[in-house]
Enzyme design. Sequence first.
Site, PDB file in Angstrom:
ATOM      1  N   LYS A 178       0.848  -1.195   0.000  1.00  0.00           N
ATOM      2  CA  LYS A 178       0.000   0.000   0.000  1.00  0.00           C
ATOM      3  C   LYS A 178       0.884   1.246   0.000  1.00  0.00           C
ATOM      4  O   LYS A 178       1.766   1.384   0.865  1.00  0.00           O
ATOM      5  CB  LYS A 178      -0.909   0.006   1.237  1.00  0.00           C
ATOM      6  CG  LYS A 178      -1.960  -1.105   1.220  1.00  0.00           C
ATOM      7  CD  LYS A 178      -3.034  -0.849   0.184  1.00  0.00           C
ATOM      8  CE  LYS A 178      -4.203  -1.821   0.332  1.00  0.00           C
ATOM      9  NZ  LYS A 178      -5.215  -1.636  -0.731  1.00  0.00           N
ATOM     10  N   ASP A 206      -0.312  -0.745  -4.613  1.00  0.00           N
ATOM     11  CA  ASP A 206      -1.679  -0.224  -4.633  1.00  0.00           C
ATOM     12  C   ASP A 206      -1.655   1.188  -4.075  1.00  0.00           C
ATOM     13  O   ASP A 206      -1.454   1.386  -2.885  1.00  0.00           O
ATOM     14  CB  ASP A 206      -2.612  -1.121  -3.804  1.00  0.00           C
ATOM     15  CG  ASP A 206      -4.074  -0.728  -3.989  1.00  0.00           C
ATOM     16  OD1 ASP A 206      -4.344   0.293  -4.661  1.00  0.00           O
ATOM     17  OD2 ASP A 206      -4.952  -1.453  -3.473  1.00  0.00           O
ATOM     18  N   GLU A 234      -1.671  -0.477  -8.962  1.00  0.00           N
ATOM     19  CA  GLU A 234      -3.128  -0.484  -8.890  1.00  0.00           C
ATOM     20  C   GLU A 234      -3.668   0.900  -8.550  1.00  0.00           C
ATOM     21  O   GLU A 234      -3.186   1.555  -7.634  1.00  0.00           O
ATOM     22  CB  GLU A 234      -3.532  -1.495  -7.809  1.00  0.00           C
ATOM     23  CG  GLU A 234      -5.019  -1.584  -7.566  1.00  0.00           C
ATOM     24  CD  GLU A 234      -5.368  -2.743  -6.632  1.00  0.00           C
ATOM     25  OE1 GLU A 234      -4.468  -3.569  -6.333  1.00  0.00           O
ATOM     26  OE2 GLU A 234      -6.514  -2.831  -6.196  1.00  0.00           O
ATOM     27  N   ASP A 259      -8.950  -0.451 -10.064  1.00  0.00           N
ATOM     28  CA  ASP A 259      -9.753  -1.019  -8.960  1.00  0.00           C
ATOM     29  C   ASP A 259     -10.981  -0.127  -8.737  1.00  0.00           C
ATOM     30  O   ASP A 259     -12.044  -0.385  -9.289  1.00  0.00           O
ATOM     31  CB  ASP A 259      -8.890  -1.143  -7.699  1.00  0.00           C
ATOM     32  CG  ASP A 259      -9.646  -1.772  -6.535  1.00  0.00           C
ATOM     33  OD1 ASP A 259     -10.794  -2.221  -6.744  1.00  0.00           O
ATOM     34  OD2 ASP A 259      -9.111  -1.828  -5.405  1.00  0.00           O
ATOM     35  N   LYS A 283     -14.061  -7.121  -7.645  1.00  0.00           N
ATOM     36  CA  LYS A 283     -14.432  -7.376  -6.243  1.00  0.00           C
ATOM     37  C   LYS A 283     -15.942  -7.538  -6.192  1.00  0.00           C
ATOM     38  O   LYS A 283     -16.666  -6.710  -6.763  1.00  0.00           O
ATOM     39  CB  LYS A 283     -14.015  -6.207  -5.337  1.00  0.00           C
ATOM     40  CG  LYS A 283     -12.516  -6.088  -5.153  1.00  0.00           C
ATOM     41  CD  LYS A 283     -12.160  -4.895  -4.293  1.00  0.00           C
ATOM     42  CE  LYS A 283     -10.649  -4.791  -4.123  1.00  0.00           C
ATOM     43  NZ  LYS A 283     -10.245  -3.462  -3.612  1.00  0.00           N
TER      44      LYS A 283
HETATM   45 MG    MG Z   1      -7.099  -1.662  -4.441  1.00  0.00          MG
END
Ligand code: MG
Length: 379
Positions: A178, A206, A234, A259, A283
């Site tokens: 992250k 991400d 991402e 995403d 997702k």
């Molecule tokens: Mg993500």
Amino acid sequence: MQNRKKTDQTISQTDLMKITDIQFGMLRVPLKTPFKTALRTVDRVEDIIVMVHTDCGHIGYGEAPATAVITGDTHGSIVDAIRHYISPRVIGQDIANLNRITQLIQGSMEKNSSAKAAVEIAVYDLWGQLYQAPLYKLLGGGDPVITTDITISVDYIDKMVADSISAVDRGFESLKIKVGKDIGVDIERVKAIYAAVEDRALLRLDANQGWTAKQAVYALQTLEDAGVKLELVEQPVKARDLEGMRYVTERVHTPVMADESVFGPMEVIELIRLRAADIINIKLMKTGGISNAVRIADIAGMHGIECMIGCMLESSISVAAAVHLAVAKADVITKVDLDGPSLCQYNPVDGGVNFNESEISVSDAPGLGIREIRGLEKI
Ligand code: MG
């Protein structure tokens, strides 16, 4: 007695399995370490559990987290959407008519993708129970073992390096790092982690919308020039900034994955048309459940675009549904980011999917195979 449990053997395919009621519970599970992204910090899974009851005693299970900053869904909105908009449409429906039910769920209201997902997951669970097959087999079959990455939360550099080394030692071969906080520190974070785990793990970045398009190009080109190899980056820019996504995609070698920019099939078509990303993160909480996730995988497959399957902070009910989908669509869903259960301090669910660090395996239990949920609070 209506809740009398019929044994699996006594349900024949000519039997009806009609939805009679939808009930709710709250599941709270502490995380091993706080989950920190550019958007939020969370220290426990706190999800709405949906139980879809039927006239033959079978129960289907679904789950949805509140992810206000991503989908707009809150605990209150999930329960309200199901209670007042979805439930009245699906009660009385026969599980064998799966496509009719998913249309009723998707058409019940605008948005509210997590509420729709929770109910769809429970309905697909029942569909598997009706035909006494694990869900992945009904979705097309496949090899019932997949490998997930794990998230490394954004933090001080030393902490991120230590977390990364520990994850690799636990057997994870892909790390989702992250970033997206401060561009200069982000570059140093990634360089330090890469140096620490270089040959032992693939790195996925991400940014959770944390960069501008120009910052993203600068950061990625700097890392590429420094010899840091990344599997993908991402959502570098804001969800709505498809032009920005395209700007980055055109200028860096690292594959770009969308995403928060894509929720449903229509957005995926637009993203592909614009060539705004190289990979799509599916997702269930964004797609509104399994039916649209299948559509996205099929659309991406037709265009030769790979997908990742991801999750929010979810436990092993909704993540189990994602696992079944990933197994059945493994040709297109080549990357797995289903680390929700392994971020939890314990697994409250006794079910058909076994989460063992990076390795996830699926049993042949019907549907999602959920036998027990411990610590479920009535709401
Ligand atoms: Mg993500």
